[in-house]
Design a protein around this motif. Sequence first.
Motif, PDB file in Angstrom:
ATOM      1  N   GLN A   1       0.774  -1.270   0.112  1.00 20.46           N
ATOM      2  CA  GLN A   1       0.109   0.063   0.056  1.00 20.46           C
ATOM      3  C   GLN A   1       0.935   1.075  -0.032  1.00 20.46           C
ATOM      4  OE1 GLN A   1      -3.342   0.400  -0.325  1.00 20.46           O
ATOM      5  NE2 GLN A   1      -3.535  -1.757  -0.460  1.00 20.46           N
ATOM      6  N   MET A   2       0.271   2.396  -0.478  1.00 16.18           N
ATOM      7  CA  MET A   2       0.903   3.581  -0.345  1.00 16.18           C
ATOM      8  C   MET A   2       0.008   4.761   0.051  1.00 16.18           C
ATOM      9  SD  MET A   2       2.477   5.867  -3.674  1.00 16.18           S
ATOM     10  CE  MET A   2       3.161   4.227  -4.436  1.00 16.18           C
ATOM     11  N   GLN A   3       0.387   5.719   0.973  1.00 15.88           N
ATOM     12  CA  GLN A   3      -0.260   6.730   1.326  1.00 15.88           C
ATOM     13  C   GLN A   3       0.346   7.927   0.880  1.00 15.88           C
ATOM     14  OE1 GLN A   3       1.474   4.222   3.601  1.00 15.88           O
ATOM     15  NE2 GLN A   3      -0.276   3.116   3.251  1.00 15.88           N
ATOM     16  N   LEU A   4      -0.655   8.718   0.332  1.00 14.55           N
ATOM     17  CA  LEU A   4      -0.485  10.120  -0.028  1.00 14.55           C
ATOM     18  C   LEU A   4      -1.111  11.214   1.011  1.00 14.55           C
ATOM     19  CD1 LEU A   4      -1.138   9.628  -3.630  1.00 14.55           C
ATOM     20  CD2 LEU A   4       1.184   9.534  -2.619  1.00 14.55           C
ATOM     21  N   VAL A   5      -0.228  12.212   1.390  1.00 13.57           N
ATOM     22  CA  VAL A   5      -0.772  13.180   2.358  1.00 13.57           C
ATOM     23  C   VAL A   5      -0.592  14.550   1.694  1.00 13.57           C
ATOM     24  CG1 VAL A   5      -0.577  14.193   4.653  1.00 13.57           C
ATOM     25  CG2 VAL A   5      -0.365  11.780   4.376  1.00 13.57           C
ATOM     26  N   GLU A   6      -1.498  15.301   1.278  1.00 22.22           N
ATOM     27  CA  GLU A   6      -1.570  16.790   0.955  1.00 22.22           C
ATOM     28  C   GLU A   6      -1.236  17.781   2.021  1.00 22.22           C
ATOM     29  OE1 GLU A   6      -4.604  14.535  -1.858  1.00 22.22           O
ATOM     30  OE2 GLU A   6      -4.414  14.703   0.324  1.00 22.22           O
ATOM     31  N   SER A   7      -0.816  18.815   1.648  1.00 17.84           N
ATOM     32  CA  SER A   7      -0.852  19.954   2.582  1.00 17.84           C
ATOM     33  C   SER A   7      -0.644  21.319   1.739  1.00 17.84           C
ATOM     34  CB  SER A   7       0.428  19.619   3.621  1.00 17.84           C
ATOM     35  OG  SER A   7       1.591  19.660   2.897  1.00 17.84           O
ATOM     36  N   GLY A   8      -0.858  22.398   2.522  1.00 17.75           N
ATOM     37  CA  GLY A   8      -0.491  23.535   1.956  1.00 17.75           C
ATOM     38  C   GLY A   8      -1.795  24.147   1.284  1.00 17.75           C
ATOM     39  N   GLY A   9      -3.205  23.627   1.334  1.00 12.95           N
ATOM     40  CA  GLY A   9      -4.246  24.556   1.015  1.00 12.95           C
ATOM     41  C   GLY A   9      -4.627  25.702   1.676  1.00 12.95           C
ATOM     42  N   GLY A  10      -5.689  26.405   1.376  1.00 16.36           N
ATOM     43  CA  GLY A  10      -6.055  27.530   2.014  1.00 16.36           C
ATOM     44  C   GLY A  10      -7.014  28.404   1.235  1.00 16.36           C
ATOM     45  N   SER A  11      -7.036  29.805   1.786  1.00 15.83           N
ATOM     46  CA  SER A  11      -7.868  30.403   1.238  1.00 15.83           C
ATOM     47  C   SER A  11      -6.909  31.827   0.681  1.00 15.83           C
ATOM     48  CB  SER A  11      -9.070  31.250   2.048  1.00 15.83           C
ATOM     49  OG  SER A  11      -9.811  30.293   2.199  1.00 15.83           O
ATOM     50  N   VAL A  12      -7.146  32.222  -0.433  1.00 15.38           N
ATOM     51  CA  VAL A  12      -6.253  33.363  -1.185  1.00 15.38           C
ATOM     52  C   VAL A  12      -7.177  34.362  -2.023  1.00 15.38           C
ATOM     53  CG1 VAL A  12      -3.928  32.116  -0.926  1.00 15.38           C
ATOM     54  CG2 VAL A  12      -5.288  32.094  -3.089  1.00 15.38           C
ATOM     55  N   GLN A  13      -6.387  35.267  -2.281  1.00 14.38           N
ATOM     56  CA  GLN A  13      -7.104  36.421  -3.364  1.00 14.38           C
ATOM     57  C   GLN A  13      -6.768  36.131  -4.771  1.00 14.38           C
ATOM     58  OE1 GLN A  13      -6.546  40.250  -1.803  1.00 14.38           O
ATOM     59  NE2 GLN A  13      -7.999  40.088  -0.361  1.00 14.38           N
ATOM     60  N   PRO A  14      -7.535  36.525  -5.675  1.00 15.17           N
ATOM     61  CA  PRO A  14      -7.029  36.333  -7.121  1.00 15.17           C
ATOM     62  C   PRO A  14      -5.694  37.070  -7.288  1.00 15.17           C
ATOM     63  CG  PRO A  14      -9.172  36.869  -6.825  1.00 15.17           C
ATOM     64  CD  PRO A  14      -8.830  36.962  -5.354  1.00 15.17           C
ATOM     65  N   GLY A  15      -4.918  36.477  -8.177  1.00 11.34           N
ATOM     66  CA  GLY A  15      -3.397  37.030  -8.446  1.00 11.34           C
ATOM     67  C   GLY A  15      -2.287  36.379  -7.402  1.00 11.34           C
ATOM     68  N   ASP A  16      -2.924  35.861  -6.309  1.00  9.60           N
ATOM     69  CA  ASP A  16      -1.875  35.141  -5.169  1.00  9.60           C
ATOM     70  C   ASP A  16      -1.549  33.975  -5.726  1.00  9.60           C
ATOM     71  OD1 ASP A  16      -3.516  36.297  -2.353  1.00  9.60           O
ATOM     72  OD2 ASP A  16      -2.263  37.525  -3.667  1.00  9.60           O
ATOM     73  N   SER A  17      -0.458  33.554  -5.168  1.00  7.20           N
ATOM     74  CA  SER A  17       0.322  32.405  -5.206  1.00  7.20           C
ATOM     75  C   SER A  17       0.074  31.266  -3.987  1.00  7.20           C
ATOM     76  CB  SER A  17       1.656  32.410  -5.467  1.00  7.20           C
ATOM     77  OG  SER A  17       2.041  33.134  -6.351  1.00  7.20           O
ATOM     78  N   LEU A  18       0.030  29.935  -4.219  1.00  5.05           N
ATOM     79  CA  LEU A  18       0.061  29.031  -3.224  1.00  5.05           C
ATOM     80  C   LEU A  18       0.888  27.727  -3.752  1.00  5.05           C
ATOM     81  CD1 LEU A  18      -1.922  28.931  -0.632  1.00  5.05           C
ATOM     82  CD2 LEU A  18      -3.463  27.708  -1.831  1.00  5.05           C
ATOM     83  N   ARG A  19       1.357  26.947  -2.507  1.00  9.56           N
ATOM     84  CA  ARG A  19       1.929  25.925  -2.900  1.00  9.56           C
ATOM     85  C   ARG A  19       1.581  24.803  -2.214  1.00  9.56           C
ATOM     86  NH1 ARG A  19       8.572  24.825  -2.155  1.00  9.56           N
ATOM     87  NH2 ARG A  19       7.794  24.782   0.320  1.00  9.56           N
ATOM     88  N   LEU A  20       1.181  23.615  -2.972  1.00 13.28           N
ATOM     89  CA  LEU A  20       0.721  22.481  -2.404  1.00 13.28           C
ATOM     90  C   LEU A  20       1.725  21.353  -2.401  1.00 13.28           C
ATOM     91  CD1 LEU A  20      -2.812  21.947  -4.005  1.00 13.28           C
ATOM     92  CD2 LEU A  20      -2.245  23.196  -2.229  1.00 13.28           C
ATOM     93  N   THR A  21       1.732  20.612  -1.453  1.00 13.03           N
ATOM     94  CA  THR A  21       2.877  19.516  -1.247  1.00 13.03           C
ATOM     95  C   THR A  21       1.937  18.240  -1.230  1.00 13.03           C
ATOM     96  OG1 THR A  21       4.091  20.861  -0.287  1.00 13.03           O
ATOM     97  CG2 THR A  21       4.809  18.743   0.216  1.00 13.03           C
ATOM     98  N   CYS A  22       2.504  17.174  -1.823  1.00 13.35           N
ATOM     99  CA  CYS A  22       2.157  15.888  -1.649  1.00 13.35           C
ATOM    100  C   CYS A  22       3.369  14.999  -1.058  1.00 13.35           C
ATOM    101  CB  CYS A  22       1.344  15.166  -3.048  1.00 13.35           C
ATOM    102  SG  CYS A  22       1.156  13.650  -3.044  1.00 13.35           S
ATOM    103  N   ALA A  23       3.121  14.202  -0.089  1.00 15.06           N
ATOM    104  CA  ALA A  23       3.983  13.520   0.649  1.00 15.06           C
ATOM    105  C   ALA A  23       3.583  11.845   0.321  1.00 15.06           C
ATOM    106  CB  ALA A  23       4.563  13.768   1.838  1.00 15.06           C
ATOM    107  N   ALA A  24       4.516  11.138  -0.223  1.00 16.62           N
ATOM    108  CA  ALA A  24       4.019   9.670  -0.372  1.00 16.62           C
ATOM    109  C   ALA A  24       4.875   8.727   0.509  1.00 16.62           C
ATOM    110  CB  ALA A  24       4.544   9.387  -1.886  1.00 16.62           C
ATOM    111  N   SER A  25       4.148   7.768   1.163  1.00 15.52           N
ATOM    112  CA  SER A  25       4.953   6.752   1.958  1.00 15.52           C
ATOM    113  C   SER A  25       4.559   5.358   1.752  1.00 15.52           C
ATOM    114  CB  SER A  25       4.803   7.228   3.571  1.00 15.52           C
ATOM    115  OG  SER A  25       3.475   7.369   3.980  1.00 15.52           O
ATOM    116  N   GLY A  26       5.118   4.299   1.933  1.00 14.40           N
ATOM    117  CA  GLY A  26       4.739   3.078   1.950  1.00 14.40           C
ATOM    118  C   GLY A  26       5.635   2.462   0.649  1.00 14.40           C
ATOM    119  N   ARG A  27       4.824   1.792  -0.125  1.00 18.65           N
ATOM    120  CA  ARG A  27       5.329   1.223  -1.254  1.00 18.65           C
ATOM    121  C   ARG A  27       5.638   2.182  -2.313  1.00 18.65           C
ATOM    122  NH1 ARG A  27       4.682  -4.484  -1.196  1.00 18.65           N
ATOM    123  NH2 ARG A  27       4.253  -4.471  -3.565  1.00 18.65           N
TER     124      ARG A  27
END
Length: 122
Positions: A1-27
Amino acid sequence: QMQLVESGGGSVQPGDSLRLTCAASGRTFSMDAMAWFRQAPGKEREFVAGIRRADSTTTYGDSVRGRFTIVRFYDKTTAYLQMNSLKPEDTGIYYCAAGRALRTAESQYDYWGQGIQVNVSS
């Protein structure tokens, strides 16, 4: 099995930037590609961006090309989605996925994270 965990979401205004991260573990050795999909309210889930683990080849959905960048971390088990010039239509739940080949179809991905909310509004 493999697990994926996302982070970094949220609320922003138009024109802003955001970075999402996905970390995998397991197989993780069975994973050749990581990708991001998103689902806006009332719409089907769509492909956003993907990256091949072996050589960092990338591909993007038409609506985000030129604004979003997917990057694989050196350990090959973490991927980032850098989102610039965000628009209200980028609002939705973003899902990280891992699979055996870099494709744009959901069916090609075997493992999925739980999703993370991104809101873009003024």
